[in-house]
Enzyme design. Structure first.
Site, PDB file in Angstrom:
ATOM      1  N   LYS A  24       0.926  -1.019   0.207  1.00 25.05           N
ATOM      2  CA  LYS A  24      -0.072   0.057  -0.037  1.00 25.05           C
ATOM      3  C   LYS A  24       0.788   1.133  -0.029  1.00 25.05           C
ATOM      4  O   LYS A  24       1.872   1.372   0.617  1.00 25.05           O
ATOM      5  CB  LYS A  24      -0.914  -0.058   1.189  1.00 25.05           C
ATOM      6  CG  LYS A  24      -1.797   1.405   1.289  1.00 25.05           C
ATOM      7  CD  LYS A  24      -2.815   1.154   2.306  1.00 25.05           C
ATOM      8  CE  LYS A  24      -2.560   1.466   3.684  1.00 25.05           C
ATOM      9  NZ  LYS A  24      -3.440   1.618   4.634  1.00 25.05           N
ATOM     10  N   SER A  39      -5.648  10.505  17.425  1.00 23.46           N
ATOM     11  CA  SER A  39      -4.523  10.800  16.797  1.00 23.46           C
ATOM     12  C   SER A  39      -3.448  11.510  18.068  1.00 23.46           C
ATOM     13  O   SER A  39      -2.573  12.333  17.808  1.00 23.46           O
ATOM     14  CB  SER A  39      -4.625  11.577  15.663  1.00 23.46           C
ATOM     15  OG  SER A  39      -5.354  12.992  16.122  1.00 23.46           O
ATOM     16  N   GLY A  93      -5.284   3.792  17.871  1.00 26.34           N
ATOM     17  CA  GLY A  93      -4.856   5.004  17.214  1.00 26.34           C
ATOM     18  C   GLY A  93      -3.205   5.412  16.913  1.00 26.34           C
ATOM     19  O   GLY A  93      -2.843   5.869  16.179  1.00 26.34           O
ATOM     20  N   THR A  94      -2.347   4.717  17.761  1.00 29.74           N
ATOM     21  CA  THR A  94      -1.094   4.633  17.643  1.00 29.74           C
ATOM     22  C   THR A  94      -0.544   3.814  16.695  1.00 29.74           C
ATOM     23  O   THR A  94      -0.475   2.764  16.819  1.00 29.74           O
ATOM     24  CB  THR A  94      -0.610   4.455  19.232  1.00 29.74           C
ATOM     25  OG1 THR A  94      -1.084   5.324  20.160  1.00 29.74           O
ATOM     26  CG2 THR A  94       0.969   4.605  19.256  1.00 29.74           C
ATOM     27  N   LYS A 131       3.153   8.849  19.112  1.00 28.51           N
ATOM     28  CA  LYS A 131       1.702   8.674  19.415  1.00 28.51           C
ATOM     29  C   LYS A 131       1.527   8.097  20.804  1.00 28.51           C
ATOM     30  O   LYS A 131       2.159   6.893  21.009  1.00 28.51           O
ATOM     31  CB  LYS A 131       0.920   8.275  18.282  1.00 28.51           C
ATOM     32  CG  LYS A 131       0.749   9.385  17.047  1.00 28.51           C
ATOM     33  CD  LYS A 131      -0.249   8.437  16.041  1.00 28.51           C
ATOM     34  CE  LYS A 131      -0.462   9.706  14.800  1.00 28.51           C
ATOM     35  NZ  LYS A 131      -1.239   9.148  13.933  1.00 28.51           N
ATOM     36  N   GLY A 141      -3.450  -2.579  18.082  1.00 30.32           N
ATOM     37  CA  GLY A 141      -3.525  -2.569  16.580  1.00 30.32           C
ATOM     38  C   GLY A 141      -2.643  -1.519  15.810  1.00 30.32           C
ATOM     39  O   GLY A 141      -3.116  -0.225  15.720  1.00 30.32           O
TER      40      GLY A 141
END
Ligand code: NAD
Length: 321
Positions: free
Chosen positions: A67, A199, A220-221, A226, A292
């Site tokens: 990607k 975020s 989010g991290t 983050k 995740g």
């Protein structure tokens, strides 16, 4: 070569197909049939953009590719385009020839939501009733919609740094006929499952905001620096992830690792739970946390699924390449 444009993805891809693709690829990663390549991420010095590649190879499903994309912060303001832009490329692993080019924007949201859903399926208590949401941005609606399908949730509770955004998730809860309540972070103690999807670069959810028996999906991290939850929380939980190398370097576990609170060995693959080589949750008291981070193989898995669906429905554009 086949092309599946971004505009066709919403008609082709389902949450169920994304869930199955992600569950299978996590299992293949844990059994070493599939592996991710090192991630490239560059600030290109143009339009403040962050651009990169996430790739991998799935020997079992024969998906090879990457990607390419990233974040263009000025897109919306200047061009009315969404800021996250990505395209997935699949190659024939037998020959190296380009096989497909697939719009990656909606697929990214669907595969990310599928990842936390897979973690809820395998790690949350069966009797989970209250779902907590920390975050109410673009990804949160996808996260919530998918999570609500995993257990018989009776209530969604939500907190967001920008409270004016909470209607984004309230709407999704009501669409699913589930009650919604805005809470303070301390109110998250009521939740049986908590998804964090912000975020942020500093923790919102503290260790004492999380009750015994909860399952957390920290989504989010995905970058160095983050952080969504207090690092010490990771000493109180069983940690699972999509990929250990990413979890400890760019995921939520990076901070507890850097502070010496946990070791790499404390972080286990969710795929091992899916394969049955890790027992996962063994009691109602255990707190489980899924870190995740988002891997390239997730993108390839959903892209390969969508190409098959596009061919089946006669929607894929074929070009001689
Ligand atoms: P968004 O910009 O639409 O929303 C950002 C959210 O973070 C909002 O809820 C906002 O209120 C909150 N927020 C902003 N600053 C904060 C702060 N200081 N403290 C607490 N909350 C704060 O972003 P999005 O598209 O919903 O993405 C959310 C996060 O998910 C991003 O970090 C993104 O990179 C990440 N992401 C991860 C994956 C993955 O595979 N793990 C995939 C896609 C996106």
């Amino acid at each position: 070569m086949l092309i599946v444009p971004e505009s066709e993805i919403a008609n082709l891809m389902t949450r169920e197909a994304a869930f199955n693709a992600v569950e299978n690829i996590f299992a293949a990663m844990a059994s070493k049939e599939a592996y991710n390549f090192p991630v490239i991420r560059e600030a290109i010095g143009h339009e403040d953009a962050l651009y990169g590649f996430k790739g991998g190879f799935d020997r079992a499903g024969l998906s090879l590719g990457l990607k390419a994309g990233g974040y263009w912060p000025n897109n919306m303001e200047k061009r009315e385009l969404i800021n996250h832009q990505s395209t997935i490329f699949l190659f024939d692993p037998d020959t190296g020839k380009a096989k497909a080019m697939v719009g990656g924007n909606l697929l990214t949201a669907l595969r990310t939501a599928a990842a936390s859903s897979v973690s809820i399926k395998h790690l949350a208590r069966q009797n989970a009733k209250v779902l907590g949401m920390v975050g109410a941005g673009h990804q949160s609606a996808f996260q919530l919609r998918a999570a609500l399908e995993q257990r018989n949730f009776e209530k969604v509770i939500g907190w967001n740094y920008h409270p004016e955004m909470l209607p984004n998730i309230e709407k999704i809860a009501h669409e699913a006929d589930v009650k919604f309540e805005a809470v303070e972070l301390s109110g998250m103690r009521e939740a049986d499952v908590i998804i964090t999807i912000t975020s942020a670069f500093s923790p919102s959810l503290m260790a004492d905001h999380v009750s015994t028996g909860t399952h957390l999906a920290c989504m989010g991290t995905d970058t160095k620096g983050k952080q969504e939850v207090e690092a010490s929380l990771l000493t109180k939980v069983d940690i699972f992830t999509d990929e250990v190398a990413q979890s400890i370097s760019i995921g939520e576990a990076q901070h507890a690792i850097a502070e010496g609170l946990i070791n790499k060995q404390d972080v286990k693959e969710l795929g091992a739970v899916i394969n049955g080589t890790n027992t996962g949750r063994i009691s109602d008291e255990q707190i489980t946390l899924f870190d995740g981070t988002g891997v390239g193989l997730q993108d390839l898995a959903v892209a390969a699924t969508v190409v098959d669906l596009a061919v089946e429905k006669g929607i894929a554009i074929e070009v001689d390449f």
